[in-house]
Design a protein around this motif. Structure first.
Motif, PDB file in Angstrom:
ATOM      1  N   UNK A 187       5.714   9.515   5.509  1.00 14.49           N
ATOM      2  CA  UNK A 187       5.701   8.975   6.867  1.00 14.49           C
ATOM      3  C   UNK A 187       4.711   7.827   7.012  1.00 14.49           C
ATOM      4  N   UNK A 188       3.707   7.781   6.143  1.00 13.09           N
ATOM      5  CA  UNK A 188       2.683   6.734   6.196  1.00 13.09           C
ATOM      6  C   UNK A 188       3.033   5.551   5.292  1.00 13.09           C
ATOM      7  N   UNK A 189       3.840   5.803   4.273  1.00  8.50           N
ATOM      8  CA  UNK A 189       4.118   4.786   3.255  1.00  8.50           C
ATOM      9  C   UNK A 189       4.594   3.453   3.831  1.00  8.50           C
ATOM     10  N   UNK A 190       5.596   3.411   4.725  1.00  7.71           N
ATOM     11  CA  UNK A 190       6.075   2.097   5.180  1.00  7.71           C
ATOM     12  C   UNK A 190       5.005   1.247   5.867  1.00  7.71           C
ATOM     13  N   UNK A 191       4.164   1.865   6.664  1.00  7.87           N
ATOM     14  CA  UNK A 191       3.111   1.103   7.344  1.00  7.87           C
ATOM     15  C   UNK A 191       2.125   0.503   6.342  1.00  7.87           C
ATOM     16  N   UNK A 192       1.786   1.269   5.315  1.00  8.21           N
ATOM     17  CA  UNK A 192       0.859   0.755   4.297  1.00  8.21           C
ATOM     18  C   UNK A 192       1.514  -0.365   3.497  1.00  8.21           C
ATOM     19  N   UNK A 193       2.782  -0.199   3.173  1.00 10.08           N
ATOM     20  CA  UNK A 193       3.515  -1.249   2.463  1.00 10.08           C
ATOM     21  C   UNK A 193       3.534  -2.532   3.295  1.00 10.08           C
ATOM     22  N   UNK A 194       3.828  -2.401   4.589  1.00  4.95           N
ATOM     23  CA  UNK A 194       3.869  -3.587   5.453  1.00  4.95           C
ATOM     24  C   UNK A 194       2.509  -4.255   5.548  1.00  4.95           C
ATOM     25  N   UNK A 195       1.447  -3.458   5.511  1.00  2.44           N
ATOM     26  CA  UNK A 195       0.096  -4.004   5.697  1.00  2.44           C
ATOM     27  C   UNK A 195      -0.442  -4.682   4.443  1.00  2.44           C
ATOM     28  N   UNK A 196      -0.239  -4.069   3.269  1.00  3.87           N
ATOM     29  CA  UNK A 196      -0.908  -4.582   2.060  1.00  3.87           C
ATOM     30  C   UNK A 196       0.013  -4.685   0.854  1.00  3.87           C
ATOM     31  N   UNK A 197       1.297  -4.452   1.033  1.00  5.80           N
ATOM     32  CA  UNK A 197       2.206  -4.430  -0.110  1.00  5.80           C
ATOM     33  C   UNK A 197       2.271  -5.724  -0.896  1.00  5.80           C
ATOM     34  N   UNK A 198       1.968  -6.828  -0.241  1.00  4.56           N
ATOM     35  CA  UNK A 198       1.981  -8.117  -0.947  1.00  4.56           C
ATOM     36  C   UNK A 198       0.675  -8.395  -1.668  1.00  4.56           C
ATOM     37  N   UNK A 199      -0.325  -7.520  -1.482  1.00  5.22           N
ATOM     38  CA  UNK A 199      -1.657  -7.775  -2.040  1.00  5.22           C
ATOM     39  C   UNK A 199      -2.064  -6.803  -3.138  1.00  5.22           C
TER      40      UNK A 199
END
Length: 391
Positions: free
Chosen positions: A289-301
């Protein structure tokens, strides 16, 4: 491993072969096990989008993890006391991972030591580190991981205090451990397990025994360890770890967007979105449930890995669709070790790979590298998954 069709079969087989206390140790979550159940239940709420009349030939499950090409988007997670699921359990799991071409992670609280696993496998593996107050011991431990040619250090960041697992208390796996008559009698009913442990290279905490003065047996080592988890551990300590470890650094236990951003600033190479398999903060959100928000926040970094609740190849697909680059798998292979040693661990990996392959095809993808959120048809509202524009 005849008649084993799924991970649930390995779970059932292990429950018959492994003494109750050690089997329960792997299975349990903390307190009321709300988070443990949520990890599994929330993954199943992510419904995949079936596609038809799509060319599914020539599928490719390979990806890269920390820059290294691997045939599967899976690594074996650290599981403490794997050597008490079956004698030499850590070595057998590492060998199965090597045969499959995927990373294996050795726990600080393993039965077989870093050196024993390195000697028996001859290939690099990851080492999971619990930070302890005795920094000289931790520096020595990191040095031993370097000497063993470990290819990554996995720093667990969510265990400054230990969540209670009720069944461990009931089974006497407390601090100090209690060697109860019921446990001894239960072990006596598992002769194959008993023989494997008696013949193993180690029957205590291999990474600690002989390296902590005056702490040689399981009881004394458990007591020492319980006093050593560093409650003062903070982001400032990451720099010290990096000064001791020149290789790839993974932070395991990230479950918050703000913490994910701090992990990026710390200079880590990857993070694992994880709640420790539901074994720490009960009532915490599920990992998925938390994974998508973390991906959106820092997935490119930063490279993002996922851990928590995976029981099938479909679960792996769900995590990849929501943005994880790869998945850490713990309980499934630990049950495999308990069910059949190296063959059982290999079977767990094979089951997950075959299920992922079929799922990939039926979702209309040829390559793991192409999976994205368009593979998701339905998810819980908390996951904020945007449906494809053409739906």
């Amino acid at each position: 491993m005849k008649n084993v069709a799924c991970i649930a079969d390995l779970h059932r087989l292990a429950s018959r072969k492994v003494p109750r206390a050690f089997f329960d140790y792997v299975c349990a979550g903390s307190y009321e096990e709300e988070t443990l159940r949520a990890n599994i239940d929330d993954l199943r709420k992510v419904k995949l989008r079936q596609r038809v009349l799509v060319d599914m030939s020539g599928r490719d499950l390979s990806t890269t993890i920390l820059g290294e090409k691997v045939p599967l988007p899976i690594a074996l997670a650290p599981v403490a006391l794997t050597g008490l699921q079956h004698g030499n359990g850590e070595i057998l799991a590492a060998q199965a991972a090597n045969d499959a071409g995927i990373p294996y992670t050795l726990s600080t609280m393993s039965i077989c030591s870093i050196e024993q696993v390195a000697e028996a496998t001859g290939k690099p593996f990851w080492f999971q580190l619990y930070m302890m107050r005795d920094r000289s011991f931790i520096a020595e431990l990191i040095g031993r991981a370097r000497a063993a040619n470990c290819s990554a250090l996995v720093l667990t960041v969510d265990l400054q205090v230990l969540g209670q697992r009720h069944c461990d208390v009931r089974n006497g796996l407390s601090v100090p451990p209690e060697f109860r008559l019921g446990n001894i009698l239960n072990m006596a009913t598992k002769p194959a397990w008993l023989l494997s442990v008696l013949k193993s290279k180690s029957r205590t905490f291999g990474n600690l025994a002989g390296h902590v003065k005056g702490m040689e047996d399981v009881k004394s080592l458990a007591q020492w360890t319980a006093t050593q988890f560093d409650q003062g551990l903070s982001w400032d300590d990451i720099a010290w770890v990096k000064s001791q470890w020149p290789g790839k650094l993974i932070l395991k236990g990230i479950l918050d967007v703000q913490d994910a951003r701090l992990a990026v600033k710390s200079g880590a190479d990857a993070i694992v979105v994880s709640n420790h398999g539901g074994r720490q903060l009960d009532g915490a959100a599920s990992s998925i449930s938390i994974l998508p928000d973390i991906v959106d926040a820092v997935g490119s970094e930063i490279e993002i890995m996922f851990d928590g609740g995976i029981r099938t190849g479909m679960d792996v697909m769900r995590a990849l669709a929501l943005g994880a680059k790869s998945c850490l798998v713990g309980r499934p292979y630990a049950w495999g070790v308990g069910a059949g040693g190296k063959a059982g661990a290999a079977k767990a990996i094979d089951i997950l790979a075959k299920e992922l392959d079929v799922t990939l095809a039926l979702c209309g993808y040829k390559r793991v590298a192409d999976i994205n959120r368009e593979a998701v048809a339905v998810a819980t509202s908390a996951m904020k998954v945007t449906a494809p524009a053409h739906c």
